[in-house]
Design an enzyme around this catalytic site. Structure first.
Site, PDB file in Angstrom:
ATOM      1  N   SER A 128       7.525 -41.214  -3.710  1.00 47.23           N
ATOM      2  CA  SER A 128       6.963 -40.903  -5.031  1.00 47.23           C
ATOM      3  C   SER A 128       7.555 -39.640  -5.629  1.00 47.23           C
ATOM      4  O   SER A 128       7.417 -39.388  -6.827  1.00 47.23           O
ATOM      5  CB  SER A 128       5.447 -40.747  -4.922  1.00 47.23           C
ATOM      6  OG  SER A 128       5.125 -39.663  -4.057  1.00 47.23           O
ATOM      7  N   GLY A 129       8.201 -38.816  -4.801  1.00 48.74           N
ATOM      8  CA  GLY A 129       8.706 -37.524  -5.261  1.00 48.74           C
ATOM      9  C   GLY A 129       7.801 -36.377  -4.890  1.00 48.74           C
ATOM     10  O   GLY A 129       7.980 -35.255  -5.373  1.00 48.74           O
ATOM     11  N   ALA A 189       7.940 -28.583   9.383  1.00 52.17           N
ATOM     12  CA  ALA A 189       8.192 -30.021   9.494  1.00 52.17           C
ATOM     13  C   ALA A 189       7.343 -30.579  10.630  1.00 52.17           C
ATOM     14  O   ALA A 189       7.539 -30.218  11.793  1.00 52.17           O
ATOM     15  CB  ALA A 189       9.675 -30.278   9.756  1.00 52.17           C
ATOM     16  N   THR A 190       6.394 -31.434  10.299  1.00 49.21           N
ATOM     17  CA  THR A 190       5.483 -31.969  11.312  1.00 49.21           C
ATOM     18  C   THR A 190       5.984 -33.275  11.919  1.00 49.21           C
ATOM     19  O   THR A 190       5.345 -33.825  12.816  1.00 49.21           O
ATOM     20  CB  THR A 190       4.093 -32.225  10.700  1.00 49.21           C
ATOM     21  OG1 THR A 190       4.236 -33.143   9.601  1.00 49.21           O
ATOM     22  CG2 THR A 190       3.475 -30.938  10.210  1.00 49.21           C
ATOM     23  N   HIS A 246      16.391 -33.915   3.487  1.00 45.67           N
ATOM     24  CA  HIS A 246      15.397 -32.865   3.232  1.00 45.67           C
ATOM     25  C   HIS A 246      16.017 -31.484   3.438  1.00 45.67           C
ATOM     26  O   HIS A 246      15.815 -30.569   2.635  1.00 45.67           O
ATOM     27  CB  HIS A 246      14.196 -33.046   4.164  1.00 45.67           C
ATOM     28  CG  HIS A 246      13.141 -33.945   3.608  1.00 45.67           C
ATOM     29  ND1 HIS A 246      11.925 -33.485   3.175  1.00 45.67           N
ATOM     30  CD2 HIS A 246      13.117 -35.282   3.405  1.00 45.67           C
ATOM     31  CE1 HIS A 246      11.197 -34.493   2.722  1.00 45.67           C
ATOM     32  NE2 HIS A 246      11.895 -35.605   2.869  1.00 45.67           N
TER      33      HIS A 246
END
Length: 399
Positions: A232-233, A252-253, A270
């Protein structure tokens, strides 16, 4: 020091000529902007743009008293007219200082992009920094105290603002104005929302401002939750909220999944999108990070944190879930929400919104959907700002 923004748009103006994009189509009337040019105390003109004399007249000013015209960047747009009587435009070499007869001092700032930045100090001590489009200072800007005002390409180069904040040249008292506005962000409310997240604002062409005068800018929310569906952004929106601030810790999980090339590609994209000054921590142990002091946290994402928490309590097993797994998970969720409530850090968290989709076919899938809904609701209850991102468009739910 008084300045008038004869224009606030990109070098080609806004809308761009012959550009069919939605932002340009909407940049009409009050949203239209001429190329950025700044008149300082009627005597100094920063950037000479087409129609500068008419722009000054429309704002109730004249260029007749201008004694110095400085260019900040190469001009690629329409031919620039040179009004009669106006001094020839020039540049100040990087690091050099120019003293005007009326007492203003102009120092040239070296940039990482073709062009020159200008630091202007008025006779009464007011200070402003003007940066050209697409540019950031080449090195650290050393200042004994923050600038009173900064005019910069906030949308196009948010890292420039982050660098100025890191060096102390921009503080909470600095009035940050976005100029060189292009079609990167839709004009109107969406532009102002994005700028507010960076602690900046925009004004219409022809606006006259007094440097050092107080102007209210929306307070930056300390805690923000960004919700959205797959692709979705939502992550881009979360990153955008902190890209003008230095030393962000990206949490970052998701961890690393050996042998999963698709996951590796997602992680790579990312990382490439994030500013180089950000630090990445891969962990699901969020409570200690929230309890510690430090720079802003960007947590991406809560749905992966929940997956890890459910793994730890073996929530996927119906018998173990009924035998106390549900209580153990609720305790972990309560600890996380409590840590968010008490945290002194700026926090931006991302989570999936899955409650509007197809009902999962399995009991474990429905369990995850339900628990994520509860987690999102509890986390949102501790946030000053909550956004829902749909098709790349951010809808403000709170704040």
């Amino acid at each position: 020091m008084e300045l008038t923004l004869l224009g606030t748009g990109a070098p080609a103006g806004l809308p761009r000529p012959d550009c069919p994009c939605a932002a340009c189509a909407g940049a009409l009337g009050a949203y239209a902007r001429s190329a950025t040019a700044v008149l300082v105390d009627g005597v100094l003109l920063l950037d000479l743009t087409p129609g500068a004399a008419f722009a000054a007249a429309r704002s109730g000013h004249s260029l007749s008293a201008v004694r110095q015209v400085l260019l900040s960047h190469p001009h690629d747009g329409p031919a620039v007219e040179h009004p009669a009587g106006l001094p020839r435009a020039g540049r100040v070499p990087d690091g050099r200082e120019l003293a005007l007869l009326d007492g203003h001092r102009v120092r040239a700032i070296a940039l990482d992009h073709p062009g020159t930045g200008y630091e202007v100090t008025s006779p009464d001590g007011g200070s402003l920094l003007y940066l050209p489009p697409g540019a950031s200072p080449a090195g650290e800007v050393e200042r004994p105290e923050p600038y009173d005002m900064v005019l910069a390409d906030v949308v196009g180069r948010p890292d420039a603002l982050a660098k100025l904040r890191a060096s102390g040249a921009v503080a909470a008292t600095t009035d940050v104005l976005a100029v060189h506005l292009d079609h990167d962000a839709p004009p109107g409310p969406e532009l102002h929302r994005r700028l507010a997240a960076a602690g900046a604002r925009a004004v219409p062409d022809g606006t006259t401002l007094v440097v050092g005068e107080y102007h209210a800018v929306p307070d930056l929310p300390r805690r923000t939750l960004v919700l959205g569906g797959a692709r979705s952004g939502k992550s881009v929106e979360a990153e955008r909220r902190l890209e003008s601030f230095p030393e962000v810790v990206y949490v970052a999980t998701g961890g690393v999944r050996d042998g999963d090339s698709d996951w590796a590609d997602r992680i790579r994209l990312h990382r490439e999108r994030r500013p180089g000054s950000w630090r990445t921590t891969e962990t699901c142990d969020l409570v200690p990070l929230l309890e510690a002091e430090g720079p802003p946290l960007l947590i991406d994402c809560l749905s992966l944190w929940l997956t890890d928490a459910m793994d730890k309590v073996e929530a996927w097993d119906d018998a173990k879930w009924a035998a106390g797994g549900d209580r153990a998970l609720r305790e972990q969720t309560a600890q996380l929400v409590g840590a968010v409530r008490q945290s002194a850090r700026t926090v931006v968290a991302v989570s999936n919104e899955v409650g509007s989709g197809v009902v999962p076919a399995t009991a474990s899938g429905r369990r995850f959907r339900d628990e994520l809904g509860r987690l999102n609701a509890a986390f949102a209850g501790e946030c000053e700002h909550v956004l829902l991102v749909v098709a790349g468009q951010a809808l403000v739910l709170r704040g």
